[in-house]
Design a protein around this motif. Structure first.
Motif, PDB file in Angstrom:
ATOM      1  N   SER A   7      36.083  41.277  41.899  1.00 44.11           N
ATOM      2  CA  SER A   7      35.611  42.523  42.496  1.00 44.11           C
ATOM      3  C   SER A   7      34.098  42.437  42.697  1.00 44.11           C
ATOM      4  O   SER A   7      33.418  41.672  42.005  1.00 44.11           O
ATOM      5  CB  SER A   7      35.944  43.694  41.559  1.00 44.11           C
ATOM      6  OG  SER A   7      35.198  44.842  41.877  1.00 44.11           O
ATOM      7  N   SER A   9      32.202  44.455  41.646  1.00 49.55           N
ATOM      8  CA  SER A   9      31.650  44.893  40.364  1.00 49.55           C
ATOM      9  C   SER A   9      31.415  43.726  39.402  1.00 49.55           C
ATOM     10  O   SER A   9      30.739  43.897  38.382  1.00 49.55           O
ATOM     11  CB  SER A   9      32.582  45.924  39.706  1.00 49.55           C
ATOM     12  OG  SER A   9      33.867  45.383  39.480  1.00 49.55           O
ATOM     13  N   THR A 103      48.078  43.638  44.318  1.00 49.23           N
ATOM     14  CA  THR A 103      47.040  43.748  43.296  1.00 49.23           C
ATOM     15  C   THR A 103      47.542  43.226  41.955  1.00 49.23           C
ATOM     16  O   THR A 103      46.783  42.612  41.191  1.00 49.23           O
ATOM     17  CB  THR A 103      46.600  45.218  43.142  1.00 49.23           C
ATOM     18  OG1 THR A 103      46.181  45.707  44.415  1.00 49.23           O
ATOM     19  CG2 THR A 103      45.445  45.349  42.158  1.00 49.23           C
ATOM     20  N   LYS A 107      45.524  40.446  39.597  1.00 46.49           N
ATOM     21  CA  LYS A 107      45.171  40.684  38.193  1.00 46.49           C
ATOM     22  C   LYS A 107      45.843  39.679  37.277  1.00 46.49           C
ATOM     23  O   LYS A 107      45.243  39.212  36.292  1.00 46.49           O
ATOM     24  CB  LYS A 107      45.556  42.113  37.808  1.00 46.49           C
ATOM     25  CG  LYS A 107      44.702  43.181  38.470  1.00 46.49           C
ATOM     26  CD  LYS A 107      45.111  44.574  38.026  1.00 46.49           C
ATOM     27  CE  LYS A 107      44.214  45.628  38.655  1.00 46.49           C
ATOM     28  NZ  LYS A 107      44.635  47.005  38.255  1.00 46.49           N
ATOM     29  N   ASN A 119      38.772  36.062  44.658  1.00 46.66           N
ATOM     30  CA  ASN A 119      39.675  36.970  45.347  1.00 46.66           C
ATOM     31  C   ASN A 119      39.320  36.989  46.830  1.00 46.66           C
ATOM     32  O   ASN A 119      38.317  37.583  47.231  1.00 46.66           O
ATOM     33  CB  ASN A 119      39.555  38.375  44.730  1.00 46.66           C
ATOM     34  CG  ASN A 119      40.413  39.400  45.438  1.00 46.66           C
ATOM     35  OD1 ASN A 119      41.242  39.077  46.276  1.00 46.66           O
ATOM     36  ND2 ASN A 119      40.212  40.667  45.093  1.00 46.66           N
ATOM     37  N   GLU A 125      40.510  45.398  47.003  1.00 45.67           N
ATOM     38  CA  GLU A 125      39.178  44.995  47.462  1.00 45.67           C
ATOM     39  C   GLU A 125      39.231  43.790  48.397  1.00 45.67           C
ATOM     40  O   GLU A 125      40.227  43.050  48.432  1.00 45.67           O
ATOM     41  CB  GLU A 125      38.270  44.666  46.273  1.00 45.67           C
ATOM     42  CG  GLU A 125      37.595  45.869  45.653  1.00 45.67           C
ATOM     43  CD  GLU A 125      36.411  45.476  44.812  1.00 45.67           C
ATOM     44  OE1 GLU A 125      35.448  44.886  45.366  1.00 45.67           O
ATOM     45  OE2 GLU A 125      36.449  45.725  43.600  1.00 45.67           O
ATOM     46  N   PRO A 127      36.155  41.485  48.571  1.00 43.34           N
ATOM     47  CA  PRO A 127      34.753  41.243  48.198  1.00 43.34           C
ATOM     48  C   PRO A 127      34.037  40.204  49.044  1.00 43.34           C
ATOM     49  O   PRO A 127      32.854  40.370  49.363  1.00 43.34           O
ATOM     50  CB  PRO A 127      34.854  40.794  46.732  1.00 43.34           C
ATOM     51  CG  PRO A 127      36.254  40.311  46.559  1.00 43.34           C
ATOM     52  CD  PRO A 127      37.085  41.148  47.477  1.00 43.34           C
ATOM     53  N   ASN A 157      40.897  48.496  51.250  1.00 43.18           N
ATOM     54  CA  ASN A 157      40.159  47.507  50.451  1.00 43.18           C
ATOM     55  C   ASN A 157      38.733  47.295  50.972  1.00 43.18           C
ATOM     56  O   ASN A 157      37.799  47.153  50.178  1.00 43.18           O
ATOM     57  CB  ASN A 157      40.926  46.183  50.375  1.00 43.18           C
ATOM     58  CG  ASN A 157      41.336  45.640  51.728  1.00 43.18           C
ATOM     59  OD1 ASN A 157      41.002  46.195  52.782  1.00 43.18           O
ATOM     60  ND2 ASN A 157      42.096  44.553  51.723  1.00 43.18           N
ATOM     61  N   ARG A 160      36.552  50.313  49.927  1.00 45.42           N
ATOM     62  CA  ARG A 160      36.233  50.320  48.497  1.00 45.42           C
ATOM     63  C   ARG A 160      35.179  49.266  48.153  1.00 45.42           C
ATOM     64  O   ARG A 160      34.293  49.496  47.323  1.00 45.42           O
ATOM     65  CB  ARG A 160      37.506  50.141  47.679  1.00 45.42           C
ATOM     66  CG  ARG A 160      38.376  51.402  47.663  1.00 45.42           C
ATOM     67  CD  ARG A 160      39.553  51.247  46.733  1.00 45.42           C
ATOM     68  NE  ARG A 160      40.602  50.426  47.298  1.00 45.42           N
ATOM     69  CZ  ARG A 160      41.584  50.876  48.065  1.00 45.42           C
ATOM     70  NH1 ARG A 160      41.649  52.167  48.371  1.00 45.42           N
ATOM     71  NH2 ARG A 160      42.508  50.066  48.528  1.00 45.42           N
ATOM     72  N   SER A 161      35.260  48.101  48.797  1.00 37.88           N
ATOM     73  CA  SER A 161      34.237  47.081  48.560  1.00 37.88           C
ATOM     74  C   SER A 161      32.888  47.524  49.110  1.00 37.88           C
ATOM     75  O   SER A 161      31.842  47.268  48.495  1.00 37.88           O
ATOM     76  CB  SER A 161      34.661  45.746  49.188  1.00 37.88           C
ATOM     77  OG  SER A 161      35.730  45.170  48.470  1.00 37.88           O
TER      78      SER A 161
END
Length: 290
Positions: A7, A9, A103, A107, A119, A125, A127, A157, A160-161
């Motif tokens: 991500s 993040s 997803t 994970k 990813n 996401e 990214p 996605n 959100r990214s």
């Protein structure tokens, strides 16, 4: 301990700056050998054009020889568990780059492998794409702190990214997320577009959907952008903007041909830039783990 890019993040502000710096460095430098001793897997669970090709080219030009595996060609389709598959692949490869429509799968791989994991896309996401898009914006604007970036599209996605990376850099990121109830709204009323330096959208189809026509009334039409939008005082908007779309684009759905092929559109340059930024991402993790 997880190593890689699951991500946005996972990255600090400085991490992303380094990736962008490496991307500019490798943009016009094709022959390198830094990945020549590494084993890299591109794992896909569905068909791909830009993600697969840009990643494969980037790895090749960094001296690697990627292996591409579709899940349909593996024992997963015959019932082998994903954890067992991940455990095997973890021992075979130094880098695993995964594009999936699940997803849960992302994970699971993230939590059960030891190599560097990247990813390439999942439903939550995208990214690598958003880093590439920021790279593209910098190429055209030099500096991105004082520009307005406007998103018109689904809560998908890509959105959100973008939301995450905009918080990392404190970007002026504005967005309009239509719902089924607001499809009758006209872009004539979307003052969000006024004075935007970058206008971007994506397919109205989220992962798992096809031919979503619910939002077709809200497609970005060239005639609205160039002729009809004005601010509350009746003044024309700033027309020196960039139009971006990470593709594939469905003409007549989220965008029309006049906008996609306009002088403001940089969607094909945006797509090409994925090669440079994939090099930047790969080199960042190479430097981090050598």
């Amino acid at each position: 301990m997880f190593r890689g890019l699951f991500s946005i993040s996972n990255l600090s502000r400085l991490d992303i700056i380094y990736i962008l710096k490496y991307s500019f460095f490798f943009e016009k430098r094709r022959n390198h050998t830094i990945l020549s001793g590494s084993r890299l897997l591109i794992l896909l669970d569905s068909n791909s054009t830009r993600t697969r090709l840009s990643t494969e080219i980037a790895i090749n030009e960094l001296g690697g020889k990627p292996i591409i595996l579709y899940e349909r060609d593996s024992q997963v389709v015959k019932g082998e568990g994903l954890i067992e598959t991940a455990s095997v692949l973890s021992r075979y490869f130094n880098y695993i780059l995964y594009r999936t429509s699940s997803t849960y799968k992302t994970k699971l791989f993230k939590n059960n492998i030891g190599p560097v994991f990247i990813n390439l896309l999942d439903p939550i996401e995208h990214p690598c794409q958003v880093i590439s898009d920021l790279f593209t914006i910098i190429k055209y604007n030099t500096y991105f702190y004082d520009i307005r970036i406007s998103w018109i599209g689904r809560n998908n996605n890509m959105f959100r990214s973008w939301l995450l990376i905009s918080k990392v850099f404190n970007l002026n990121f504005c967005y309009f997320l239509p719902t089924n109830e607001c499809v009758r709204n006209s872009f004539k009323k979307l003052f969000l577009l006024n004075n935007s330096n970058v206008i971007m959208t994506d397919s109205w189809n989220t992962i798992g959907e096809s031919n979503n026509t619910v939002f077709s009334e809200l497609k970005i039409r060239g005639k609205y952008i160039y002729n009809n939008i004005s601010d509350a005082s009746g003044n024309n908007i700033n027309r020196s903007f960039l139009f971006m779309h990470c593709l594939p684009a469905y003409l007549g759905m989220e965008v029309d041909s006049k906008m996609l092929y306009s002088n403001n559109s940089i969607v094909f340059e945006q797509s090409y830039n994925k090669i440079a930024t994939m090099k930047g991402i790969l080199y960042f993790y190479y430097k981090l783990h050598i």
